[in-house]
Scaffold this motif. Structure first.
Motif, PDB file in Angstrom:
ATOM      1  N   ASP A 112       0.937  -0.755   0.129  1.00 33.35           N
ATOM      2  CA  ASP A 112      -0.329  -0.448  -0.079  1.00 33.35           C
ATOM      3  C   ASP A 112       0.638   1.212  -0.283  1.00 33.35           C
ATOM      4  O   ASP A 112       0.511   2.856  -0.686  1.00 33.35           O
ATOM      5  CB  ASP A 112      -0.804   0.344   0.990  1.00 33.35           C
ATOM      6  CG  ASP A 112      -1.913  -0.969   1.340  1.00 33.35           C
ATOM      7  OD1 ASP A 112      -2.049  -1.685   0.194  1.00 33.35           O
ATOM      8  OD2 ASP A 112      -3.156  -1.694   1.981  1.00 33.35           O
ATOM      9  N   THR A 113       1.557   1.456   0.389  1.00 36.55           N
ATOM     10  CA  THR A 113       3.054   2.524   1.100  1.00 36.55           C
ATOM     11  C   THR A 113       3.321   2.706  -0.809  1.00 36.55           C
ATOM     12  O   THR A 113       3.322   4.276  -1.086  1.00 36.55           O
ATOM     13  CB  THR A 113       3.864   2.156   1.725  1.00 36.55           C
ATOM     14  OG1 THR A 113       3.291   1.773   3.272  1.00 36.55           O
ATOM     15  CG2 THR A 113       4.980   3.473   1.470  1.00 36.55           C
ATOM     16  N   ARG A 115       2.391   1.417  -2.876  1.00 39.69           N
ATOM     17  CA  ARG A 115       0.644   2.238  -4.366  1.00 39.69           C
ATOM     18  C   ARG A 115       0.851   3.953  -3.971  1.00 39.69           C
ATOM     19  O   ARG A 115       0.053   4.510  -5.489  1.00 39.69           O
ATOM     20  CB  ARG A 115       0.308   1.276  -4.293  1.00 39.69           C
ATOM     21  CG  ARG A 115      -1.326   2.097  -5.463  1.00 39.69           C
ATOM     22  CD  ARG A 115      -2.263   1.074  -5.006  1.00 39.69           C
ATOM     23  NE  ARG A 115      -2.245  -0.050  -5.748  1.00 39.69           N
ATOM     24  CZ  ARG A 115      -2.089  -1.246  -4.623  1.00 39.69           C
ATOM     25  NH1 ARG A 115      -1.751  -1.539  -3.184  1.00 39.69           N
ATOM     26  NH2 ARG A 115      -2.118  -2.609  -5.798  1.00 39.69           N
ATOM     27  N   ASP A 116       0.789   4.025  -3.462  1.00 37.22           N
ATOM     28  CA  ASP A 116       0.471   5.401  -2.862  1.00 37.22           C
ATOM     29  C   ASP A 116       1.483   6.216  -2.446  1.00 37.22           C
ATOM     30  O   ASP A 116       1.413   7.609  -3.186  1.00 37.22           O
ATOM     31  CB  ASP A 116       0.305   5.394  -0.932  1.00 37.22           C
ATOM     32  CG  ASP A 116      -1.319   5.484  -0.245  1.00 37.22           C
ATOM     33  OD1 ASP A 116      -1.714   5.099  -1.311  1.00 37.22           O
ATOM     34  OD2 ASP A 116      -1.250   5.375   0.489  1.00 37.22           O
TER      35      ASP A 116
END
Length: 267
Positions: A112-113, A115-116
């Motif tokens: 998720d990091t 992707r963000d």
């Protein structure tokens, strides 16, 4: 949106119209302050609407439009751009500055990091430019500015997400510059080294040639005014970046494998 009192583009045709994302702190805020000193009309975008409102409230004599929005929301950016252009007749300079730096490691649940960081630093840049390009091409004028980073030259261990996003931004901006050149639109890439901001203040490693944000903003605004294709500040990092670019992979690996890393979120 909130506007401080000020005249529109029709009343003051000589005033530069500047649209900046990530404008509530750090480099973005420093750029906003620098352009205000130069008498520009500003459109400021950031997730922290309260910080934007506080900044605008301090400067009631200037024309500042604020747009609380996340650059990952392309529809919100498009709406902000449309409002700014409707009020001021377009934009002369659009600065895609919004960015984050987060430590991330593969195999540690940091997907998720990754992707963000990519969504904000890379796709957010494209989404920032998208609403302005057609009008600029039609008018055969205007400048698109991307804030990249020296960190995009080589992959920094522990900062794979950030390095990848800034490398993508560098290549995108270069392609865009060539695409826009025959259409009369300038593209400027600014690649900062270490700049003194909230993003860097907790880095647990040396930051050579650390530059104050206001100095960076002044030099960047000059480079943008001169339509410089590529600029690195401080200048010493331009030399360091050139050296990094040519260091053989075997030597790079040895030099960097034990280098200090940016902490992961939550560490």
């Amino acid at each position: 949106m909130k506007d401080t009192p000020g005249n529109g583009r029709g009343a003051e045709p000589a005033r530069l119209r500047v649209f900046i994302t990530g404008a509530s702190s750090g480099i973005g805020l420093a750029l906003a302050e620098e352009y205000l000193r130069r008498g520009a009309v500003l459109g400021l975008v950031a997730r922290r609407g309260d910080a934007l409102a506080a900044f605008a409230a301090r400067l009631p004599s200037h024309s500042i439009s604020i747009y609380p929005a996340d650059v990952r929301d392309a529809a919100a950016l498009s709406h902000a751009a449309a409002q700014f252009c409707a009020q001021h007749g377009g934009a002369d300079v659009v600065i895609a500055n919004a960015g984050v730096s987060r430590g991330a490691l593969t195999g540690h649940g940091d997907l998720d990091t990754f992707r963000d960081v990519m969504d904000i630093n890379y796709f957010g840049m494209i989404a920032t430019f998208e609403p302005f390009v057609a009008r600029m091409v039609e008018e055969r004028r205007g400048t698109l500015v991307g804030i990249a980073s020296v960190a995009g030259i080589r992959g920094l261990p522990g900062s794979g997400a950030y390095s990848a996003s800034k490398s993508a931004a560098l290549k995108y901006l270069e392609a865009l510059r060539v695409e826009m050149r025959p259409k009369g639109v300038s593209v400027v890439t600014i690649a900062p080294g270490y700049i003194r901001t909230a993003m860097t203040e907790h880095n647990p490693y040396p930051m050579p040639f650390l530059m104050d944000a206001d100095v960076f903003a002044l030099k960047s605004a000059d480079a943008i005014a001169g339509k410089k294709r590529f600029a690195t500040f401080p200048w010493q990092m331009r030399v360091a970046g050139a050296m990094l670019h040519v260091v053989p992979r075997w030597l790079y690996d040895r030099l960097l494998e034990k280098a200090p890393r940016k902490p992961r979120a939550g560490d």
